[in-house]
Scaffold this active site. Structure first.
Site, mmCIF file in Angstrom:
data_model
loop_
_atom_site.group_PDB
_atom_site.id
_atom_site.type_symbol
_atom_site.label_atom_id
_atom_site.label_comp_id
_atom_site.label_asym_id
_atom_site.label_seq_id
_atom_site.Cartn_x
_atom_site.Cartn_y
_atom_site.Cartn_z
ATOM 1 C CB ALA A 96 -0.968 0.052 1.180
ATOM 2 C CG ASP A 116 6.328 -11.893 4.036
ATOM 3 O OD1 ASP A 116 7.175 -11.120 3.388
ATOM 4 O OD2 ASP A 116 5.594 -12.879 3.427
ATOM 5 C CB CYS A 149 4.094 1.622 -12.610
ATOM 6 S SG CYS A 149 5.409 1.234 -11.441
#
Length: 455
Positions: A112, A162, A232
């Protein structure tokens, strides 16, 4: 061929006959920098800069004609907006198109930090939803927590775990967002340093890392729950190939999302299963490189039961939050290390479950330290949309608000007509922090770890 873009990447993209190689290269070489922000719907105000154009797929997203110094803008620190790349705001369109904003659900943003997609989810999901915002890297989880604090809602939990920890929450979430670590080719125009770090070996490494993350977290998705997967990167190995891998490893189905042709978004399909993905190219959209896809979990998943959990009775007096939190009776409370946290009562069991299996950085809104008979308010409460509006407050000019954010001393004469005690400092009617008015001085309580530099 471009003088600075990796030739191997250009050649791979050029395999697609519809890909406009020359336009793609030109978009990177013209040096055009695009700035966009997303407004916080919970904190409407008049900004000090001009919004030039709305992002087509996000009603809260806007492009700016010029990039202001956000660090010096008190409204940035107040959480009035988030500086976010326009392409990634497409997730708002996904949420609305799939109707994931129609009813309360449990959602998790697995990777996040720094918080752009978490604040977006928090804005677009149903207000009774609960969002778990997780970051594996400790230093980045601190930035994530700061950005979510500014956003101001109490239906968010920040964790530092994790992805393997999600195995302890089987079938818990209706929605998982995995914005996976990637080779970063979509950011070449925005960050030329990313070009030096790119290699085909790194693409392979990232693909393997993405598979590990997904294999760990997908047990936490409910049957018929959704996965939003994004990167991305332009590389098929990190995008469409991952969709095929997911459909091989799990019983998942692809989910299409309607587009408008004028948006310029390219719909793609994975080689094996024809899973639908959405590609953003800088020569076609007003934004950076981005890939996103939606899959739905069709296999029967194990289910986490909240029924076995019990909540403890709050040690706080009934009216401890009166005058601090509006509608305070509607919140559940958690006291951790003397700090009171508030969140919706319907989320009490879920947060209890998170406490048992995850390392939490924050749960709900940290209201303040309880000293037995009085409350010392937390900065989180100043940022909260649940702050009682009747609290003592003063609105500052831009110069004084910037001085406050630098944690400088406030002129005592400014507060001569202000009642002694705790007082909210505002800019354009949005809170930016606390001060305490005493008999002979005014104490600035802005957190030193987030104060701005002396610019």
């Amino acid at each position: 061929m471009s003088n600075f873009l990796p030739n191997s990447l250009i050649q791979r993209l050029g395999v697609n006959p519809t890909f406009d190689k020359d336009a793609f290269i030109a978009a990177h070489e013209d040096g055009n920098q695009i700035t966009s922000i997303r407004l916080n719907p919970f904190k409407p105000t008049e900004l000090d800069f001009y919004l030039s154009e709305q992002v087509q797929w996000c009603d809260n997203g806007y492009y700016l004609a010029n990039r202001p110094q956000f660090t010096l803008d008190p409204l940035f620190h107040a959480g009035a907006y988030y500086v976010q790349e326009a392409s990634s705001m497409f997730i708002a369109h996904i949420i609305q198109t799939l109707g994931l904003n129609k009813e309360a659900l449990f959602a998790a943003d697995v990777c996040a930090a720094p918080g752009g997609k978490s604040t977006l989810l928090n804005s677009y999901l149903h207000p009774d939803s609960l969002l778990l915002s997780n970051e594996i890297i400790k230093s980045r989880s601190i930035i994530l927590q700061e950005n979510l604090t500014r956003w101001g809602a109490s239906n968010v939990v920040v964790s530092n775990n994790d992805p393997s920890a999600f195995r302890r929450l089987p079938g818990f979430f209706d929605l998982l967002l995995v914005d996976a670590p990637c080779s970063g080719s979509g950011m070449f125009r925005k960050d030329e340093d990313a070009i030096d770090e790119w290699s085909e070996a790194n693409v392979k490494l990232c693909s393997e890392r993405q598979q590990r993350i997904l294999s760990e977290v997908l047990t936490a998705v409910k049957t018929n729950g959704y996965l939003i997967y994004s990167t991305c990167s332009y590389s098929e190995e990190e995008n469409e190939d991952i969709l095929d891998w997911l459909m091989d490893e799990f019983e998942m189905e692809t989910v299409d999302v309607e587009l408008k042709e004028e948006w310029g978004i390219v719909k793609s399909n994975s080689p094996k299963h024809q899973a639908t993905g959405f590609r953003f190219y800088p020569h076609r959209v007003k934004g950076e490189g981005f890939f996103v896809a939606v899959l739905r979990m069709k296999q029967v998943q194990p289910s986490f039961s909240l029924k076995k959990l019990k909540v403890e009775k709050s040690p706080l007096p009934k009216d401890a939050l009166k005058g601090w939190v509006k509608d305070y009776a509607g919140f559940a409370t958690l006291v951790h290390h003397d700090t009171i946290h508030i969140f919706a009562k319907e989320h009490e069991l879920a947060i209890k479950a998170f406490q048992q299996v995850l390392y939490l950085k924050n749960a709900g809104t940290a209201v303040g330290k309880w000293l037995g008979k009085e409350l010392v308010p937390n900065h989180d409460l100043a940022m909260s949309i649940h702050l009682d509006e009747a609290i003592n407050s003063i609105d500052l000019t831009l110069d004084l608000a910037q001085d406050y954010l630098r944690k400088e001393a406030m002129p005592q004469e400014l507060f001569e007509g202000v009642k002694k005690g705790w007082c909210i400092v505002k800019y354009k009617n949005l809170p930016i922090g606390w001060i305490k008015v005493l008999g002979n001085r005014v104490n600035n309580y802005y957190p030193k770890e987030v104060r701005i530099a002396n610019l």
